[in-house]
Motif scaffolding. Structure first.
Motif, PDB file in Angstrom:
ATOM      1  N   TYR A   1      27.208 -18.377  50.663  1.00 60.04           N
ATOM      2  CA  TYR A   1      26.278 -19.238  51.317  1.00 60.04           C
ATOM      3  C   TYR A   1      25.157 -19.472  50.252  1.00 60.04           C
TER       4      TYR A   1
ATOM      5  N   LYS B   1      25.624 -21.509  47.127  1.00 61.13           N
ATOM      6  CA  LYS B   1      25.867 -22.745  47.621  1.00 61.13           C
ATOM      7  C   LYS B   1      24.527 -23.651  47.693  1.00 61.13           C
ATOM      8  N   HIS B   2      23.655 -22.900  48.058  1.00 57.90           N
ATOM      9  CA  HIS B   2      22.411 -23.566  48.246  1.00 57.90           C
ATOM     10  C   HIS B   2      21.221 -23.019  47.488  1.00 57.90           C
TER      11      HIS B   2
ATOM     12  N   GLU C   1      16.004 -17.571  55.805  1.00 60.25           N
ATOM     13  CA  GLU C   1      16.894 -19.015  55.973  1.00 60.25           C
ATOM     14  C   GLU C   1      16.682 -19.558  57.255  1.00 60.25           C
TER      15      GLU C   1
ATOM     16  N   ARG D   1      24.462 -27.020  57.221  1.00 57.69           N
ATOM     17  CA  ARG D   1      23.677 -25.920  56.782  1.00 57.69           C
ATOM     18  C   ARG D   1      23.493 -24.672  57.768  1.00 57.69           C
TER      19      ARG D   1
END
Length: 352
Positions: free
Chosen positions: A24, A27-28, A141, A290
């Motif tokens: 994750y 990816k971000h 996050e 997301r």
């Protein structure tokens, strides 16, 4: 008012970053190779106490290193600064100076605070180097997704780099600034406190004692706008006692809670809670993939103890009367149930 000893359980351990969470983060764009690790900064040879302007111990110490280590560490920290705030280009490094590397002896994370100064104009800022903890990463996050502010941080293996969040520490504000505020300003701060309290409660960010958040005053035409921001995310979805997620049960927040009672009617408090939940629902709706991806990571992760999960489920059932929590097996599923309720309730209201 309950004491922290009864509210908080034993010291929270640091939970490792799972493979799914690491994917994750990749990816971000939250992970990037950095030239120095937290443990490298622990090689300091000595330190001196850092005092504030009133000559009181800040619980931070200023570290010093051997001449060889310091040169290597300074260059690596400058590189991290460019990665955090820019594109990692080395062209700006000659114009940066590491003025101080401070180590905090208080709290779970025991962070290093790095002061970086631009030698051309003397502007400076800070960033933090901490041990990686899955709870803290989930907290950062969730703050990025659900709050009005964006969060800037990087994770690489066992090291977490966090951008400095500017503001007046809540405990200092309550002691030194709040008594000087006008009645109108106190009413506005009370409103923000209700919204902040609701945001932390809904997304299960615990232990928001006054020194774990900052208050940021901004001048706007003829008045000052106050906002409240969390700065500590260690206690994201860990504790079993629901009261840990409710700011009003922290004795350090008593004056703020008292001010809310004096300045706001119950109808206004309810209005501001609904406004904050609606805002969070909108944030989830505008970034559905997301949000879903992060919650999926949490549901497949371990960031608390089984007894905490059991207690929190029961506390939530008693609080909201919803037996849906009975099916939840971990903190990720509990948070998903809460956020789905918030989103569903917003959609029901907005379509009427």
């Amino acid at each position: 008012m309950a004491s922290e000893e009864k509210l908080m359980s034993k010291k929270k351990p640091a939970f490792p970053i799972s493979e799914m969470l690491n994917e994750y983060l990749k990816k971000h764009n939250r992970t990037i190779k950095i030239p120095i690790f937290y443990d490298d900064l622990l090689r300091f040879q000595g330190s001196i106490v850092v005092y504030d302007k009133n000559d009181e111990d800040t619980l931070w110490v200023r570290t010093y290193y051997s001449e060889f280590d310091r040169a290597e560490i300074d260059n690596s920290l400058k590189k991290i600064y460019t990665l955090l705030h820019s594109d990692g280009n080395d062209d700006t490094i000659p114009f940066l100076n590491i003025d101080a590397i401070d180590y905090c002896t208080f709290g779970n994370s025991k962070p290093f605070r790095v002061k970086v100064r631009n030698i051309l104009n003397d502007n400076y800022t800070y960033f933090y180097v901490k041990k990686t903890d899955a709870s803290r990463v989930y907290g950062l996050e969730l703050e990025h997704i659900l709050s009005p502010q964006n969060m800037n941080f990087l994770v690489y293996k066992d090291t977490l780099i966090e951008e400095h969040i500017a503001g007046i520490p809540g405990d200092d504000f309550i002691k030194d600034f709040l008594p000087k505020c006008t009645e109108s300003e106190k009413a506005q701060i009370a409103k923000e406190f209700v919204k902040f309290k609701e945001r932390c409660f809904v997304r299960l960010l615990g232990d928001m004692r006054s020194y774990n958040y900052v208050i940021t005053p901004t001048h706007d035409f003829d008045h000052i706008v106050y906002k409240i921001r969390a700065i500590d995310f260690d206690q994201q979805s860990f504790e079993g006692n629901l009261k840990v997620y409710n700011l009003q049960f922290m004795k350090e927040n008593f004056k703020m809670v008292e001010m809310v009672g004096k300045k706001l009617q119950n109808s206004s408090i309810l209005q501001y809670k609904i406004e904050e939940r609606s805002f969070m629902a909108k944030r989830m709706i505008t970034a559905p993939k997301r949000t879903a991806h992060l919650i999926k990571c949490m549901k497949n992760d371990t960031i608390s103890f089984p007894e905490n999960v059991t207690q929190l489920k029961q506390d939530l059932i008693n609080y909201v009367g919803d037996i849906a929590f009975k099916k939840n097996q971990n903190m990720g599923e509990i948070l998903e149930t809460i956020l789905e309720f918030v989103k569903r309730n917003y959609l029901n209201i907005s379509t009427k």
